[in-house]
Design a protein around this motif. Structure first.
Motif, PDB file in Angstrom:
ATOM      1  N   GLY A   7     -11.578   7.587  -6.104  1.00 32.32           N
ATOM      2  CA  GLY A   7     -11.425   6.231  -6.599  1.00 32.32           C
ATOM      3  C   GLY A   7     -11.018   6.120  -8.050  1.00 32.32           C
ATOM      4  O   GLY A   7     -11.021   5.019  -8.622  1.00 32.32           O
ATOM      5  N   SER A  65      -1.065  -3.267  -5.320  1.00 31.16           N
ATOM      6  CA  SER A  65      -1.978  -4.136  -4.567  1.00 31.16           C
ATOM      7  C   SER A  65      -1.467  -5.570  -4.472  1.00 31.16           C
ATOM      8  O   SER A  65      -1.726  -6.267  -3.483  1.00 31.16           O
ATOM      9  N   SER A  66      -0.743  -6.030  -5.490  1.00 31.04           N
ATOM     10  CA  SER A  66      -0.228  -7.407  -5.469  1.00 31.04           C
ATOM     11  C   SER A  66       1.234  -7.482  -5.054  1.00 31.04           C
ATOM     12  O   SER A  66       1.820  -8.572  -5.046  1.00 31.04           O
ATOM     13  N   GLN A 110      -4.735   2.309   1.927  1.00 33.81           N
ATOM     14  CA  GLN A 110      -5.521   1.880   0.770  1.00 33.81           C
ATOM     15  C   GLN A 110      -6.787   2.712   0.601  1.00 33.81           C
ATOM     16  O   GLN A 110      -7.183   3.025  -0.527  1.00 33.81           O
ATOM     17  N   GLN A 141       0.232   7.306  -6.287  1.00 33.44           N
ATOM     18  CA  GLN A 141      -0.768   8.375  -6.246  1.00 33.44           C
ATOM     19  C   GLN A 141      -0.137   9.734  -5.950  1.00 33.44           C
ATOM     20  O   GLN A 141      -0.498  10.743  -6.559  1.00 33.44           O
ATOM     21  N   LEU A 163      -7.491   6.875  -2.062  1.00 31.74           N
ATOM     22  CA  LEU A 163      -8.600   6.959  -3.015  1.00 31.74           C
ATOM     23  C   LEU A 163      -9.466   8.192  -2.816  1.00 31.74           C
ATOM     24  O   LEU A 163     -10.180   8.613  -3.734  1.00 31.74           O
ATOM     25  N   GLY A 212       1.761   1.802  -3.499  1.00 31.07           N
ATOM     26  CA  GLY A 212       0.594   2.353  -4.177  1.00 31.07           C
ATOM     27  C   GLY A 212       0.373   3.816  -3.836  1.00 31.07           C
ATOM     28  O   GLY A 212      -0.007   4.624  -4.695  1.00 31.07           O
ATOM     29  N   SER A 225       0.831  -1.210   0.000  1.00 26.73           N
ATOM     30  CA  SER A 225       0.000   0.000   0.000  1.00 26.73           C
ATOM     31  C   SER A 225       0.864   1.258   0.000  1.00 26.73           C
ATOM     32  O   SER A 225       0.467   2.275  -0.563  1.00 26.73           O
ATOM     33  N   SER A 278      -8.279   6.581 -11.305  1.00 25.81           N
ATOM     34  CA  SER A 278      -6.863   6.654 -11.638  1.00 25.81           C
ATOM     35  C   SER A 278      -6.543   8.035 -12.203  1.00 25.81           C
ATOM     36  O   SER A 278      -7.389   8.688 -12.831  1.00 25.81           O
ATOM     37  N   ASP A 299      -2.369   4.813 -11.207  1.00 27.56           N
ATOM     38  CA  ASP A 299      -3.289   3.679 -11.160  1.00 27.56           C
ATOM     39  C   ASP A 299      -3.664   3.382  -9.706  1.00 27.56           C
ATOM     40  O   ASP A 299      -2.799   3.135  -8.866  1.00 27.56           O
ATOM     41  N   VAL A 300      -4.965   3.397  -9.414  1.00 25.99           N
ATOM     42  CA  VAL A 300      -5.418   3.193  -8.033  1.00 25.99           C
ATOM     43  C   VAL A 300      -5.146   1.774  -7.554  1.00 25.99           C
ATOM     44  O   VAL A 300      -5.132   1.509  -6.343  1.00 25.99           O
ATOM     45  N   ASN A 301      -4.940   0.843  -8.462  1.00 26.92           N
ATOM     46  CA  ASN A 301      -4.677  -0.551  -8.083  1.00 26.92           C
ATOM     47  C   ASN A 301      -3.186  -0.876  -8.014  1.00 26.92           C
ATOM     48  O   ASN A 301      -2.821  -2.013  -7.697  1.00 26.92           O
TER      49      ASN A 301
END
Length: 360
Positions: free
Chosen positions: A167, A280-281, A158, A104, A162, A100, A97, A169, A275-277
């Protein structure tokens, strides 16, 4: 009695002379076992590389190898972040996160506020520092267990990242809340963080190698690193020896936050949008390569070179399987197999326990 004692001694001497011992007192099977643990994972990496290179001519080209190194950069850097917290007996669940959030922050700085690339870099690094300090405060001062504290921070980040973008991108030319168009864009100098070269070497590869060397040096060649390993092995003994356990544990999480932000910088310059995602992985991959690193050379503890090799092995496997036509949905299975093989070397085959002791 003396005759019986003498005979027993002779029998023991005869048995020892017949036992297949190494120079250090190990049996042949133990020596083989230790060799498998020490060099097995490296051998697996070499065998897979040779197999893919022999079966796929494009695999062993210079371009492909640089692409594999470049693809491993973000995972390796985030793995280093996890590694530092594992060294002190913890685990940072917020690194994905945090990466991520870095995506942002960089996008907002350049696209929303039309500021320069260097300004975005500073903002991202400061963001990683704040997250690291927050984790350190919750764990050291508030006495919240590592996993719970970083899990809470993960969910906060997370959600918080957003809110300013509702939320969505972030991309150049997007429509803002007031109906106007975003004035800025990703600058060319910022995009070079991922897309630039020094000679023929991609910039992310250089960043990765520099950070690995720095992490190795700090952990293996400085008092700070030795103290951090001591805390991870036995925090209570370190505390009784006068070590400032809280300070070093907090420092590990600050370093983790900073490294996660660097990984985020490379990631956002790679995708070219907020990218908001993104990220995440990344957590599971980072934890996997850090755990894989414990099995390299039979070290049985988190280490920088092992983490790098784990990231490279994952990149080799994914690149090779992709060239062989396997679809993207096979990737998680491949990563899981790599992790399981590494854990077999560390926990099943090895005669030594992994040096990892929760500090809380």
């Amino acid at each position: 009695m003396s005759g019986n004692t003498t005979q027993v001694a002779r029998d023991r001497a005869s048995a020892l002379s017949k036992a297949p011992l190494a120079g250090n007192g190990l049996t042949t099977s133990q020596r083989v076992q230790d060799s498998v643990v020490k060099y097995g994972f490296i051998a697996v990496t070499v065998i897979l590389f040779v197999y893919f290179a022999a079966s796929e001519p494009a695999f062993a080209t210079q371009l492909s190898m640089f692409q594999m190194l470049k693809g491993a950069a973000v995972t390796a850097i985030l793995g280093l972040a996890v590694m530092f917290t594992m060294v002190v007996g913890g685990l940072d669940l917020s690194i994905g996160s945090t990466a991520g959030l870095s995506v942002q922050l960089a996008a907002m700085t350049m696209v929303f506020y039309n500021l320069t690339g260097p300004t975005a870099v500073v903002v991202v690094i400061l963001g990683g520092l704040v997250v690291g300090l927050l984790n350190a405060f919750l764990i050291v001062v508030c006495k919240i267990p590592d996993l719970l504290a970083t899990l809470g921070v993960m969910f906060v980040i997370q959600g918080a990242k957003l809110i300013p973008v509702r939320g969505q991108s972030i991309s150049s030319g997007m429509t803002l809340r007031d109906g106007s168009t975003a004035p800025g864009k990703f600058t060319a100098d910022f995009l070079k963080i991922d897309r630039g070269f020094v000679g023929r070497v991609p910039v992310p590869v250089l960043i990765m190698l520099v950070l690995v060397v720095l992490a190795w040096f700090v952990l293996s060649r400085t008092t700070w690193g030795r103290v951090m390993y001591a805390i991870g092995a036995n925090p209570e003994a370190a505390r009784l020896a006068g070590v400032r356990v809280g300070f070093y544990r907090g420092l590990a999480y600050v370093v983790s936050g900073l490294l996660a932000s660097v990984g985020g910088l490379i990631l956002v310059s790679r995708i070219g949008q907020g990218d908001v995602n993104a990220g995440s992985s990344s957590l599971l991959e980072a934890v996997a390569v850090a755990l894989v690193g414990t099995s390299v050379l039979g070290m049985g503890k988190p280490n920088a070179w092992g983490t790098l090799l784990g990231a490279l092995l994952v990149s080799i496997v994914l690149t090779g399987l992709t060239m062989k036509g396997l679809q993207y949905y096979h990737q998680d299975t491949a990563k899981g197999v790599v992790l399981l093989v590494a854990l077999l070397f560390s926990f099943t085959i090895s005669r030594r326990k992994v040096r990892y002791t929760p500090a809380t």
